[in-house]
Write a protein that holds these residues in place. Sequence first.
Motif: not given
Length: 94
Positions: A88-94
């Motif tokens: 979830a954090r990785r997808s928010c960063v993108r």
Amino acid sequence: MVVGGFTPAIVMLVLGRIHEFVPNSTEQQRTTWSYATTSFALFQAAAAYGFSWIDAQTGGDYLVLFGLGGGAVVLALAIDLGRALIVARRSCVR
């Protein structure tokens, strides 16, 4: 009866997770499923041996075995939730 339903349920959960992790390749899903099945069988045999050894060492105290089994379920849940947070954090960063 409840415990007997866990194995088929876990199989379906793992199969679903494999489809999530490997979404577009049927061949790679088959390979991953093969590895998952083999590792499940090996770890199930190792756990059975280990739990029978622990049972013999504790004089048949089931509380220890249930505690270890419950701890394993909690650990699996923590790993799964931790991975979900990371994704979830990785997808928010993108």
